[in-house]
Design an enzyme around this catalytic site. Structure first.
Site, PDB file in Angstrom:
ATOM      1  N   GLU A  56       0.821  -1.209   0.000  1.00 38.45           N
ATOM      2  CA  GLU A  56       0.000   0.000   0.000  1.00 38.45           C
ATOM      3  C   GLU A  56       0.856   1.261   0.000  1.00 38.45           C
ATOM      4  OE1 GLU A  56      -2.212  -2.944   2.788  1.00 38.45           O
ATOM      5  OE2 GLU A  56      -0.172  -2.601   2.058  1.00 38.45           O
ATOM      6  N   CYS A  79      -2.547  -3.332   7.211  1.00 38.13           N
ATOM      7  CA  CYS A  79      -2.140  -3.562   8.592  1.00 38.13           C
ATOM      8  C   CYS A  79      -2.574  -2.402   9.493  1.00 38.13           C
ATOM      9  CB  CYS A  79      -0.641  -3.779   8.686  1.00 38.13           C
ATOM     10  SG  CYS A  79       0.352  -2.357   8.219  1.00 38.13           S
ATOM     11  N   ARG A 189      13.244 -22.064  -6.644  1.00 38.83           N
ATOM     12  CA  ARG A 189      14.003 -21.597  -5.481  1.00 38.83           C
ATOM     13  C   ARG A 189      13.743 -20.116  -5.229  1.00 38.83           C
ATOM     14  NH1 ARG A 189      19.965 -24.438  -6.466  1.00 38.83           N
ATOM     15  NH2 ARG A 189      19.289 -26.606  -6.100  1.00 38.83           N
ATOM     16  N   ASP A 205      25.853 -35.139  -2.965  1.00 38.75           N
ATOM     17  CA  ASP A 205      25.934 -34.169  -4.067  1.00 38.75           C
ATOM     18  C   ASP A 205      26.718 -32.898  -3.757  1.00 38.75           C
ATOM     19  OD1 ASP A 205      24.297 -35.944  -5.427  1.00 38.75           O
ATOM     20  OD2 ASP A 205      22.460 -34.824  -5.000  1.00 38.75           O
ATOM     21  N   LEU A 209      22.540 -25.089  -3.384  1.00 40.63           N
ATOM     22  CA  LEU A 209      21.161 -24.741  -3.033  1.00 40.63           C
ATOM     23  C   LEU A 209      20.878 -23.241  -3.136  1.00 40.63           C
ATOM     24  CD1 LEU A 209      20.501 -27.129   0.018  1.00 40.63           C
ATOM     25  CD2 LEU A 209      20.156 -27.558  -2.428  1.00 40.63           C
TER      26      LEU A 209
END
Length: 381
Positions: A56, A79, A189, A205, A209
């Site tokens: 907003e 809010c 991701r 592996d 990430l």
């Protein structure tokens, strides 16, 4: 009728803006806002990275004086509490808007209807519920934080061969799916707050990430590892990058204190939970611990035991499955480990939401029956 159609179109635009912020705003929700005056859009906004400014505030700043007398379309109740900035409800009042259309009431007890009440007390027309289902799908992870048993929204990603294998018997897995699928995986991701794996995947592996889309400049997702005995390699990619990208390891109570101190010294947050990889109660405890850190959306990338545990426990809200055009055979590593089903009726069941070609393979979005509506807009497959 035209007025109703315009309202729906502007709210859908606000939802599209909110989707831009997924994965970047936690612990805040991803919110979109459109300001319309005399049929013309005069301001747009969405929650900024890190959660501030709110949608907003951003939309009102772009609208400027044109916001006076305007209608504001926002995907979540404005809010009413004071955080790092003043309440959005007060900002809307000060801007002189005449009408606010919201999709959902905010479940956060600091607002929870107070924003609407403040607007109405100032003489602003307030409506709630437009495109509520789509808004709930978009912010399912945020809403789950305020459910009876708080947890995060979990997307289980599987990248497998035609016969459901993720590696050969020797452990070779690069590459079962093509470049298109890998780019889609990085996009997943980017739209999640955290990426989670089991320690088996880390040991096999040595993953990084992180989101490595060309040109990507957003925040990196938190890396989470379920590691009961703290076997995390101190020289692996996750440990080496822990000071740049938040990394959380969940271990069992009583795990080796020296290993815990060593990992902590590398910048890794180590938290004791009842967490494991394939036990329903343990996984539920782990999801609760993650949610308490403000994480709303988790992408689980393996391995097979963790996938089986999440499915069996009913904690995988959706499954994104990438299938490559290759067959590996029964001696390969399965995408989902043994479930120990006593009968077919006990098998986890999911519904297909959509399927499409992805490079030289296929990507599918599946959702638990109770979450099918809540999943349709959650992951960019």
């Amino acid at each position: 009728m035209a007025h109703v159609e315009d309202d729906a179109a502007h709210m859908r635009a606000a939802l599209a803006l909110a989707a831009r912020a997924l994965g970047q705003t936690w612990p805040n929700p991803a919110v979109g806002c459109v300001v319309v005056r005399a049929g013309r859009v005069v301001g747009r906004g969405w929650t900024a990275p890190g959660g501030r400014p709110h949608a907003e505030a951003a939309a009102l700043e772009r609208a400027g004086a044109a916001a006076r007398g305007a209608t504001v379309y926002v995907t979540l109740e404005p809010c009413a509490h004071v955080g790092r900035a003043g309440p959005c409800a007060d900002a809307l009042i000060a801007a002189g808007v005449s009408r606010v259309v919201a999709a959902l009431q905010d479940p956060d007890p600091r607002t929870a209807g107070r924003g609407f009440a403040r607007l109405r007390a100032a003489g602003i027309d307030v409506a709630c519920g437009l495109e509520a289902q789509a808004a709930a799908r978009l912010n399912a992870g945020f809403l789950l934080r305020f459910a009876g048993r708080p947890r995060c929204f979990v997307t289980l990603k599987l990248a497998a061969s035609l016969d459901g294998r993720i590696a050969t018997a020797s452990g070779e897995s690069r590459w079962i799916t093509g470049p298109g699928a890998r780019m889609r995986g990085h996009a997943l991701r980017a739209s999640h707050d955290a990426v989670m794996v089991g320690i088996g995947t880390v040991l096999a592996d040595d993953p990084e990430l992180t989101c490595r889309l060309p040109g990507y400049e957003g925040a990196q997702p938190m890396r989470i590892v379920l590691d009961r005995r703290l076997r995390m390699p101190q020289t692996g990619r996750l440990a080496r990058g822990a000071r740049e990208v938040p990394t959380l390891v969940l271990c069992a109570p009583g795990a080796d204190a020296q290993r815990r101190r060593t990992l902590s010294a590398l910048g890794i947050e180590v938290v004791e939970t009842a967490g494991g990889e394939d036990d329903a109660a343990a996984l539920a405890a782990a999801m609760g611990a993650i949610a308490r850190r403000g994480v709303t959306r988790v992408l689980c990338e393996g391995g097979g035991r963790l996938a089986a545990g999440l499915l069996a426990a009913g904690l995988a809200d959706e499954v994104v499955r990438f299938t490559g055009g290759i067959a590996i055979g029964a001696d390969g590593v399965p995408a989902v480990a043994a479930l120990g089903l006593p009968a077919l009726a006990a098998a986890p069941r999911l519904n297909l939401v959509r399927s499409e070609a992805c490079g030289d393979g296929v990507v599918e979005l599946w959702a638990r029956a109770s979450n099918q509506d809540a999943s349709a807009a959650c992951s960019p497959v």
